[in-house]
Design a protein around this motif. Structure first.
Motif, short mmCIF file in Angstrom:
data_model
loop_
_atom_site.label_atom_id
_atom_site.label_comp_id
_atom_site.label_asym_id
_atom_site.label_seq_id
_atom_site.Cartn_x
_atom_site.Cartn_y
_atom_site.Cartn_z
N VAL A 158 10.76 30.56 23.72
CA VAL A 158 9.17 30.44 23.38
C VAL A 158 8.93 31.68 22.68
CG1 VAL A 158 6.96 29.97 24.06
CG2 VAL A 158 8.58 28.69 25.16
N LEU A 159 9.31 32.74 23.39
CA LEU A 159 8.81 34.05 22.69
C LEU A 159 10.15 34.60 22.11
CD1 LEU A 159 7.23 36.05 25.65
CD2 LEU A 159 5.99 34.86 23.71
N PRO A 160 9.82 35.23 20.57
CA PRO A 160 10.86 35.81 19.91
C PRO A 160 11.72 36.63 21.00
CG PRO A 160 8.86 36.01 18.80
CD PRO A 160 8.60 35.34 20.20
N ASP A 161 13.15 36.84 20.29
CA ASP A 161 13.76 37.63 21.10
C ASP A 161 13.51 39.18 20.97
OD1 ASP A 161 15.65 35.76 21.47
OD2 ASP A 161 16.95 36.21 19.75
N GLY A 162 12.64 39.56 20.03
CA GLY A 162 12.49 41.05 20.11
C GLY A 162 10.86 41.20 20.84
N PHE A 163 10.24 40.12 21.28
CA PHE A 163 9.17 40.19 21.77
C PHE A 163 9.43 40.95 23.33
CE2 PHE A 163 5.01 39.57 23.84
CZ PHE A 163 4.27 38.93 22.73
N GLY A 164 9.02 42.06 23.37
CA GLY A 164 9.17 43.16 24.56
C GLY A 164 8.28 42.90 25.77
N LEU A 165 8.60 43.27 26.89
CA LEU A 165 7.84 43.44 28.03
C LEU A 165 6.91 44.77 28.08
CD1 LEU A 165 6.53 41.93 30.49
CD2 LEU A 165 8.44 43.04 31.72
N SER A 166 5.47 44.60 28.32
CA SER A 166 4.85 45.93 28.32
C SER A 166 4.33 45.88 29.92
CB SER A 166 3.70 45.97 27.41
OG SER A 166 4.02 46.08 26.04
N LEU A 167 4.59 46.91 30.68
CA LEU A 167 4.48 47.01 31.96
C LEU A 167 3.59 48.44 32.02
CD1 LEU A 167 7.25 45.78 34.52
CD2 LEU A 167 4.91 44.81 33.91
N SER A 168 2.49 48.29 32.64
CA SER A 168 1.68 49.44 32.98
C SER A 168 0.67 49.39 34.28
CB SER A 168 0.89 50.04 31.81
OG SER A 168 -0.34 49.23 31.46
N PRO A 169 -0.05 50.37 34.59
CA PRO A 169 -0.84 50.21 35.79
C PRO A 169 -1.98 49.36 35.37
CG PRO A 169 -0.18 52.33 35.71
CD PRO A 169 0.24 51.75 34.44
N LEU A 170 -2.40 49.20 34.09
CA LEU A 170 -3.55 48.77 33.74
C LEU A 170 -3.98 47.08 34.03
CD1 LEU A 170 -3.85 49.99 30.00
CD2 LEU A 170 -5.08 50.85 32.18
N PRO A 171 -3.06 46.44 33.81
CA PRO A 171 -3.14 45.15 34.66
C PRO A 171 -3.41 44.93 36.04
CG PRO A 171 -1.16 44.88 33.11
CD PRO A 171 -1.63 46.52 33.35
N ALA A 172 -2.49 45.63 36.66
CA ALA A 172 -2.81 45.78 38.21
C ALA A 172 -4.14 46.38 38.56
CB ALA A 172 -1.82 46.63 38.85
N LEU A 173 -4.66 47.55 38.09
CA LEU A 173 -6.03 48.09 38.17
C LEU A 173 -7.23 46.94 37.93
CD1 LEU A 173 -5.42 51.63 36.74
CD2 LEU A 173 -5.52 50.89 39.08
N ALA A 174 -6.74 46.30 36.63
CA ALA A 174 -7.84 45.30 36.31
C ALA A 174 -7.71 44.21 37.16
CB ALA A 174 -7.49 44.61 34.82
N ALA A 175 -6.82 43.83 37.78
CA ALA A 175 -6.85 42.64 38.74
C ALA A 175 -7.39 43.42 39.89
CB ALA A 175 -5.31 42.42 39.28
N VAL A 176 -7.22 44.31 40.57
CA VAL A 176 -7.80 45.00 41.54
C VAL A 176 -9.44 45.13 41.45
CG1 VAL A 176 -8.15 47.18 43.08
CG2 VAL A 176 -6.09 46.58 42.46
N ALA A 177 -9.69 45.62 40.18
CA ALA A 177 -11.23 45.58 40.06
C ALA A 177 -11.83 44.27 40.18
CB ALA A 177 -11.57 46.40 38.70
N VAL A 178 -11.24 43.11 39.33
CA VAL A 178 -12.02 41.94 39.11
C VAL A 178 -11.75 41.18 40.80
CG1 VAL A 178 -11.37 39.63 38.50
CG2 VAL A 178 -11.25 41.51 37.01
#
Length: 812
Positions: free
Chosen positions: A326-346
Motif C-alpha cells: 500500500v505504501l511505496p518501498d521508500g516510504f520510511g517510518l518516522s518515530l519521535s516522542p511527539l505522537p506519544a506526547l500528543a496522545a498523553v495530552a489529548v
C-alpha cells in the motif's frame, strides 16, 4: 477505597488504549509529514535540480480570502538541458550531470532502469569489469544481472528487443543499464531534456544561489534528494496525512465517547460516596478537586503507557501497509516522542475535562439533599444535555444531506463525521433511547421468563442513565464498524461491477515487466481478425473539482486511451462521444464534472505538471471502473514518466496474437476475467489502509465496551445483595442479568443498526446511483458476534464473581 479499585482499573484500561490509538494515528501522521524516499542514485550529488514537483492553484472559498492549494506530481517534470550552463557558473559547483531514466527489459525477462553512462557517477557506480560503453550497441549492466562482459543480450525499451554487447559490469546496487549518451537520449525519447540535473560540488552549496540560477525549477538538497529520485513517496504523503488526520480525529472522538461515558458512569456509581462527603461538610470545590485529582492520578500513568504502546502500534500498522504494497518501498517510518506526547495530552485533557464536568452536578447538591439525590435517579434529562444531543442530531442529519446530494470522494469524506455526530447525539440522548428499548424488549423478556423478565425490565428502566451509558459503546461498535467496513466494500463492489459491465474486449495484452512498448497495440491491430486494439496508460492528473459550491484541487486517477476505445470499453457515456477524444480533449466522470459539460473547457495538469485547457467531449457514469478522467493516449504518453503502456484491450478474433507476444519480451495475453481478478487485487490493496485503521478503532471500541459493562456490573454488588436478601436465588439473579443484557445489548445493536441502515443507502446512492450497499452477511455476523459475545461476557462474568461472595448491603 477498596470497592473503587474495579472502577479505577477500568478507567486506567480505557485511557491506556485511548492513548495507544491516538498515538498510533500520530505515528502515521508524522511519517506522512516527514517521509522522504531514500537517496540512492543521487548519493554523490550535492543537489538535484528538477522541474516543479507539485501543482499550485489559487482558489477563493466562499466568504474567505483566496488561498493557495497544492498537490504533488506523480511523474517527473522534465528540465531543459540548457539550464545546466547557469548552474555550472554557481560558486562551488564542479559539474552538472543530466540524468535520464527509462525502463528496459533484458532477454532474461529482468526489468532494469536505463541511463546514460554519465549518470553512473551520481551514486557512484564503479566498474568491476570491462569498460564504459563506447559504441551505440554497447551496454554496461549491474553485476547482479548475472551477465558476463562480452556477452550479447537482447534489450527491449520502447520497441522490439535489440541486441547489445555487454561492455562491462558495475558493482551491485539498484539494477541499472548504462548506454552511451547518444543511445540513452534516443531511447529516452525527449531530446534537449532530462529528468533531473544532478549538481556535483561542495556539500554546503548555496541552495538559494542554485535556485536563482534555475528559476522555475526545484532544487533539492539533503534528504529531499530522495524525493527528486523517486516521486512515489512524495505523491503518497498527502494521502497518508489525510487518512491519518481523518482517522486520528475519529479516534479522538471515539476516545471522548468511550472514556467520557466510563467516567460519567463511575461518578454515578460513586454518587453515594460523594453524597456522604457533602453530608459531612465537604465543599463543592473539594468534591470536584478530589474527583479530578483521582482521575489525573489514574490518567497520567495510563496515558504514558498508552503513548509508548502507540508508537509500537503505529510502527506495526506502517509495517503492515509496507508489506502489503500500500505504501511505496521508500516510504520510511518516522518515530519521535511527539505522537506519544500528543496522545498523553489529548487523553489527559479528555479524562480530566470529563471528570470535571461529571463532578459539577454531584458537587452542587446541598448536604441535606445529598443522600436523597444519591439514592434516586432523576427521571428527566438535564436541559443542556437534550439541547446538545438534538444539536448533534441536526449536524448528523445535515451531513447525511451532504452525502445525499454529492458524489464520489465528497460523499465518502462526509461518512466518518456523519457517524460520529449521530453517535454523539445518541450518547447524550442515550437514556431516552434506553427507555424506548426497554419498553419494546422488556415485553419480550417478560414473555421469556415472567419473573426474571419483569425484574430485568424494572432494573433496566429504573437506571436509564446507566443503561444509556452502556448502550452507547454497543451502538458505536456496530455503527462505526458497519459503516466504515461496508462503505469500503460498496466502493470495491461498484468498481468491479462497473469495470466488468463496461468491458467489451475479448482479450487483454499485459506485461510482466514495467509495461508494453507503444507499438504492441499497432502490432495487435494488424493481426488478422482483430477489429480494435486500444492501448491504455494510467496516470494521475491534478484538477480543480467543484465540491459543495467550492473549487478544491484534487489528484484524480486518469487513463490515456487509444482512438478506438469505444469498441473495447463502455464507460457509459451520458453526453458527448468517446470517439471525439483526440488532441487536447478530455472525458470526465459525473463525480468530478461538477458544472462542466460537453463543450466546456476543463483546466487540468498532466502527470508531469503540464497545464492544459482541455475541451470536454464526453461525460460518463462509470468513474469507479474507468477512472475519473479519460484523455487521448498520445497526450498522456508525451507527458508520462515512461512511454510504455499498461495494457492493450483487443476486440475481435484474438487467436493470432501469439506472434505479437512472441515478438516482445514479457508480454502475454489473458482473458478479461483474469484481468478483472488482478483489478480486484488492486482494489483490495487500496482498501487495506481503511481495513487496518478500522480494525484498530473497532478493537478499541470493543475494549471500551467490555470495560464499561464490566465496571457497571461489578459496581452493582449492593443491588445483587439486596435481591438475595429479599429471596431471589442466585439462578434468578443471573437469569435476570441475562435478560437485562439482552435488553441493553439489543437496544444498542438496534440503535447502531439504525445508523448503518440510514447511512449506507445514502452513501451507496451517491457512489453508485442506487441505494444498494454491498454488505457481507459473514462480516455482519462477525461484528454482531463480537459485540454480543464481548458484551455478554463483560456483564455475566463479573456478576458470577460477585454472586459467589457473601455480600451485605451496607453503605460502605
Amino acid at each position: 477505597m477498596k470497592q473503587n479499585k474495579g472502577i479505577f482499573a477500568g478507567i486506567f484500561v480505557a485511557l491506556a488504549f485511548a492513548a495507544t490509538l491516538v498515538g498510533a494515528c500520530g505515528v502515521l501522521l508524522e511519517s506522512g509529514l516527514r517521509a522522504h524516499a531514500p537517496v540512492e542514485r543521487y548519493g554523490a550529488a550535492a543537489a538535484v535540480v528538477t522541474g516543479p514537483r507539485s501543482v499550485e492553484n489559487w482558489v477563493k472559498p466562499w466568504g474567505s480570502e483566496p488561498e493557495k492549494q497544492t498537490r504533488p506530481l506523480t511523474e517527473p517534470a522534465r528540465v531543459p538541458l540548457a539550464a545546466a550552463a547557469k548552474l555550472r557558473a554557481v560558486d562551488g559547483v564542479q559539474n552538472v550531470v543530466p540524468d535520464v531514466s527509462f525502463p528496459v527489459v533484458l532477454s532474461s525477462g529482468q526489468a532494469v532502469t536505463g541511463h546514460g553512462w554519465q549518470s553512473a557517477a551520481l551514486r557512484p557506480y564503479k566498474l568491476t569489469a570491462g569498460h564504459a560503453p563506447q559504441a551505440p550497441d554497447e551496454v554496461v549492466l549491474s553485476s547482479g544481472t548475472g551477465v558476463k562482459p562480452g556477452a550479447t543480450v537482447q534489450v527491449q525499451a520502447d520497441g522490439k528487443p535489440r541486441p547489445y554487447r555487454v561492455a562491462g559490469l558495475v558493482e551491485a546496487g539498484p539494477s541499472a543499464a548504462f548506454f552511451t549518451t547518444a543511445t540513452a537520449t534516443a531511447l529516452y525519447g525527449h531530446p534537449g531534456k532530462a529528468d533531473a540535473l544532478a549538481v556535483l560540488g561542495k556539500a554546503d552549496l548555496d541552495k538559494d544561489a542554485l535556485s536563482a540560477a534555475a528559476p522555475g525549477l526545484s532544487v533539492a538538497t539533503g534528504a529531499e534528494r530522495g524525493d527528486a529520485e523517486d516521486l512515489a513517496v512524495a505523491a503518497a504523503r498527502p494521502d497518508i496525512v489525510e487518512i491519518a488526520g481523518s482517522f486520528g480525529g475519529i479516534a479522538i472522538m471515539t476516545a471522548l465517547v468511550i472514556v467520557g461515558g466510563l467516567i460519567v458512569l463511575s461518578v454515578r456509581e460513586r454518587a453515594r460516596e460523594f453524597a456522604l462527603l457533602r453530608a459531612v461538610g465537604a465543599t463543592p470545590g473539594q468534591v470536584r478537586g478530589r474527583l479530578v485529582r483521582e482521575t489525573a492520578r489514574i490518567g497520567v500513568p495510563a496515558a504514558l503507557a498508552g503513548g509508548v504502546l502507540g508508537l509500537g502500534l503505529g510502527a506495526a500498522m506502517h509495517a503492515a501497509m509496507r508489506h502489503e504494497g500500500v505504501l511505496p518501498d521508500g516510504f520510511g517510518l518516522s518515530l519521535s516522542p511527539l505522537p506519544a506526547l500528543a496522545a498523553v495530552a489529548v487523553t489527559l485533557l479528555a479524562a480530566v475535562g470529563t471528570a470535571f464536568l461529571a463532578a459539577l452536578r454531584v458537587s452542587r447538591i446541598r448536604p441535606v439533599e445529598a443522600l436523597g439525590e444519591a439514592a434516586v435517579e432523576r427521571a428527566a434529562l438535564p436541559r443542556w444535555r437534550v439541547v446538545t444531543g438534538v444539536g448533534f442530531l441536526v449536524v448528523g442529519l445535515n451531513a447525511l444531506g451532504v452525502a445525499a446530494v454529492t458524489t464520489g470522494p465528497t460523499a465518502a469524506a462526509s461518512i466518518g463525521g456523519l457517524v460520529m455526530a449521530l453517535i454523539t447525539a445518541m450518547a447524550l440522548l442515550g437514556p431516552l433511547v434506553a427507555r424506548i428499548g426497554n419498553r419494546v424488549l422488556g415485553r419480550a423478556a417478560r414473555a421469556v421468563s415472567p419473573v426474571s423478565g419483569r425484574m430485568a425490565q424494572h432494573t433496566a428502566g429504573a437506571a436509564a442513565v446507566r443503561a444509556g451509558s452502556l448502550i452507547t459503546p454497543v451502538a458505536l461498535a456496530v455503527a462505526f464498524a458497519g459503516v466504515q467496513l461496508f462503505a469500503q466494500t460498496t466502493v470495491a463492489h461498484a468498481t468491479r461491477t462497473q469495470a466488468h459491465a463496461g468491458d467489451r474486449a475479448d482479450r487483454v495484452i499485459v506485461a510482466d515487466g514495467p509495461g508494453l512498448p507503444r507499438d504492441v497495440a499497432d502490432a495487435a491491430r494488424r493481426a488478422p481478425g482483430v477489429t480494435a486494439a486500444t492501448p491504455v496508460k494510467s496516470t494521475t492528473v491534478v484538477m480543480p473539482v467543484k465540491e459543495l459550491g467550492e473549487q478544491n484541487l484534487r489528484s484524480l486517477n486518469a487513463r490515456g486511451i487509444g482512438a478506438d476505445a469505444a469498441a473495447t470499453m463502455d464507460p457509459k457515456v451520458t453526453s458527448g462521444r468517446l470517439g471525439d477524444l483526440r488532441g487536447t480533449t478530455v472525458a470526465l466522470s459525473r463525480d468530478v464534472a461538477g458544472g462542466l459539460h460537453v463543450g466546456s473547457t476543463a483546466r487540468l495538469w498532466l502527470g508531469d505538471g503540464t497545464k492544459v485547457e482541455a475541451k470536454v467531449v464526453a461525460v460518463y457514469e462509470r468513474g469507479l471502473g474507468f477512472g475519473d478522467v479519460l484523455l487521448p493516449h498520445d497526450l498522456v504518453a508525451a507527458h508520462g514518466a515512461s512511454p510504455l503502456d499498461d495494457h492493450v484491450l483487443v476486440r475481435g478474433d484474438t487467436s493470432n496474437l501469439r506472434a505479437v507476444t512472441a515478438a516482445y519480451a514479457g508480454t502475454r495475453v489473458i482473458t478479461p476475467d483474469a484481468f478483472g481478478a488482478s483489478l480486484s487485487q488492486e482494489i483490495r490493496l487500496q482498501g487495506f489502509v481503511n481495513l487496518v485503521v478500522v480494525g484498530a478503532i473497532t478493537g478499541f471500541i470493543l475494549i471500551g465496551l467490555v470495560t464499561t459493562l464490566a465496571v457497571a456490573t461489578a459496581a452493582r454488588r449492593r443491588e445483587f445483595a439486596l435481591l438475595r436478601l429479599v429471596g431471589a436465588t442466585r439462578g434468578q439473579v443471573l437469569r435476570m442479568l441475562r435478560l437485562e443484557a439482552a435488553i441493553v445489548l439489543g437496544t444498542g445493536i438496534a440503535a447502531g443498526t439504525l445508523i448503518v441502515a440510514v447511512t449506507l443507502p445514502v452513501f451507496a446512492t451517491a457512489v453508485t446511483g442506487l441505494p444498494l450497499p454491498s454488505i457481507s452477511p459473514v462480516s455482519c455476523a462477525v461484528i454482531l458476534a463480537a459485540v454480543v459475545g464481548s458484551g455478554g461476557a463483560a456483564i455475566l462474568l463479573p456478576a458470577r464473581a460477585v454472586l459467589r461472595r457473601r455480600t451485605s448491603p451496607t453503605l460502605s
